[in-house]
Write an enzyme that holds these catalytic residues in place. Structure first.
Site, short mmCIF file in Angstrom:
data_model
loop_
_atom_site.label_atom_id
_atom_site.label_comp_id
_atom_site.label_asym_id
_atom_site.label_seq_id
_atom_site.Cartn_x
_atom_site.Cartn_y
_atom_site.Cartn_z
N ASN A 78 0.85 -1.19 0.00
CA ASN A 78 0.00 0.00 0.00
C ASN A 78 0.89 1.24 0.00
O ASN A 78 2.12 1.14 0.03
CB ASN A 78 -0.95 -0.02 1.21
N CYS A 80 1.73 3.51 2.21
CA CYS A 80 2.64 3.73 3.35
C CYS A 80 3.59 2.57 3.58
O CYS A 80 4.42 2.61 4.50
CB CYS A 80 1.84 4.00 4.61
N GLU A 82 3.28 -0.41 4.83
CA GLU A 82 3.21 -1.36 5.95
C GLU A 82 2.44 -2.62 5.59
O GLU A 82 2.61 -3.66 6.23
CB GLU A 82 2.58 -0.69 7.20
N THR A 253 0.50 6.36 12.36
CA THR A 253 -0.72 6.58 13.17
C THR A 253 -0.96 8.07 13.37
O THR A 253 -1.26 8.52 14.48
CB THR A 253 -0.58 5.89 14.54
N ALA A 254 -0.80 8.84 12.30
CA ALA A 254 -0.79 10.31 12.41
C ALA A 254 -2.01 10.87 13.13
O ALA A 254 -1.88 11.61 14.10
CB ALA A 254 -0.68 10.91 11.01
N THR A 256 -4.74 9.17 14.76
CA THR A 256 -5.14 8.56 16.04
C THR A 256 -4.15 8.88 17.15
O THR A 256 -4.54 9.06 18.30
CB THR A 256 -5.28 7.03 15.90
#
Length: 353
Positions: A78, A80, A82, A253-254, A256
């Site tokens: 994807n 990013c 991960e 996790t920008a 959250t």
């Protein structure tokens, strides 16, 4: 450089098979263009320094270390990077994600691994429920029910280190980092195995590395610690299977992390002081762990507050113990090798990227 239409198969192979095919097309003179490899690499480096892109993924490593390698060649990730999953014209890869707020597993300055295990097991149960209840907007995405991958990530790792009063780039942090991810992986695999006993293993389990008793650290040629009974778990996986093909995928996790007030993912803190802009206006935010420590030392005063502002969020100029300065270094003040070393330490327990 090869055109995939004139030289089919390169995107669908990896390792020795890819190299054999590459050399075959090379000898046949089918190259679309020939460029100097070092020159290309330098252009990539320049672009990354200037823009942060292109992102780089290593196809051989991703396939060699994937529990989905029995499905076929994984060609991409994807955005990013991960989530690394198999996809084809009939199957669109889907991944159901959740991040664990690591500071919630602290009891004072002590990290409770038993609590992390309990939370991880809960996350596995919840994400399995999401996989079953989810709305899949296109038919190809329903392949998710065959492979049932999930991605468990983290946030607040640097918060944990600072609360425990250990520097991000210290040997102590490296040990805690490994133990955290070993705990998450063990708990996730164990709970997925228990769910397979209850509901059956995922459809494409047979033929996967896990079905042969190979877990992620085996694919990395790494021996885990003796904290858990891995031999017993492997035997149970062989006998009962897994409910999920993939389990751990630490994601950015920008949003959250901002909502919960944690540092992002496993990344170091970029600043001890910054301005947050919201609809109501602007306000200053100070690293709460630093503030607590300075209050404890009796030096949270006007002079040090001004010093923090003048030094753009760095504590280097403060008259405080060097040990405290080490704990509250920002990412720009530490060797980037520390980030690589921590990544290498947790990687054998991460079954996606």
């Amino acid at each position: 450089m090869f055109c995939p239409h004139k030289c089919p198969g390169l995107q669908d192979t990896w390792g020795e098979e890819f190299e054999t095919l590459y050399h075959k097309y090379e000898k046949e003179g089918k190259a679309h263009a020939v460029i100097n490899a070092q020159e290309l690499w330098l252009k990539i480096c320049d672009s990354q320094i200037e823009t942060g892109t292109p992102y780089l993924m290593y196809k051989d490593s991703c396939n060699r270390k994937s529990n989905q390698q029995n499905l076929g060649t994984i060609r991409s990730s994807n955005l990013c990077c991960e989530v690394v999953e198999y996809t084809n014209p009939d199957e669109v890869a889907v991944c159901t994600l959740a991040s664990i707020a690591l500071p919630k597993c602290l009891a004072g300055k002590r990290f409770e691994y038993s609590r992390l295990e309990k939370v991880t097991r809960m996350v596995v149960r919840n994400l399995n429920a999401v996989i079953d209840c989810n709305h899949y907007p296109i038919e190809e995405a329903k392949a998710n029910l065959k492979h049932r991958p999930m991605g468990i990530g983290v946030q607040g790792l640097h918060d944990v280190f600072q609360r425990m009063e250990i520097p991000y780039d210290s040997p102590e942090a490296a040990k805690v980092n490994e133990k955290i991810f070993e705990t998450i992986y063990y708990s996730a695999v164990s709970e997925s195995m228990i769910m397979a006993k209850e509901y059956g293993y995922y459809e494409t389990f047979k033929g996967s590395p896990a079905s042969k008793g190979q877990l992620q650290f085996d694919l990395w040629d790494v021996t885990p610690s003796t904290r858990y009974d891995w031999v017993k778990l492997k035997n149970n996986v062989i006998n009962y299977g897994l409910r999920n093909s993939l389990l751990v995928a630490p994601m950015p996790t920008a949003s959250t992390a901002q909502i919960l007030g944690n540092t992002e993912s496993f990344e170091p803190r970029t600043n001890n002081l910054y301005t947050r802009r919201v609809l109501a206006g602007e306000y200053m935010v100070v690293n709460p762990h630093l503030q607590d420590k300075l209050v404890e030392l009796g030096v949270w005063n006007e002079k040090n507050r001004k010093n923090l502002i003048e030094n753009r969020g760095s504590v280097k100029g403060m008259n405080i113990p060097d040990k405290v300065k080490e704990v509250f270094k920002t990412v720009f003040e530490m060797s980037q090798k520390a980030l690589i070393n921590l990544s290498a330490g947790r990687s054998p327990y991460i079954c996606q990227s």
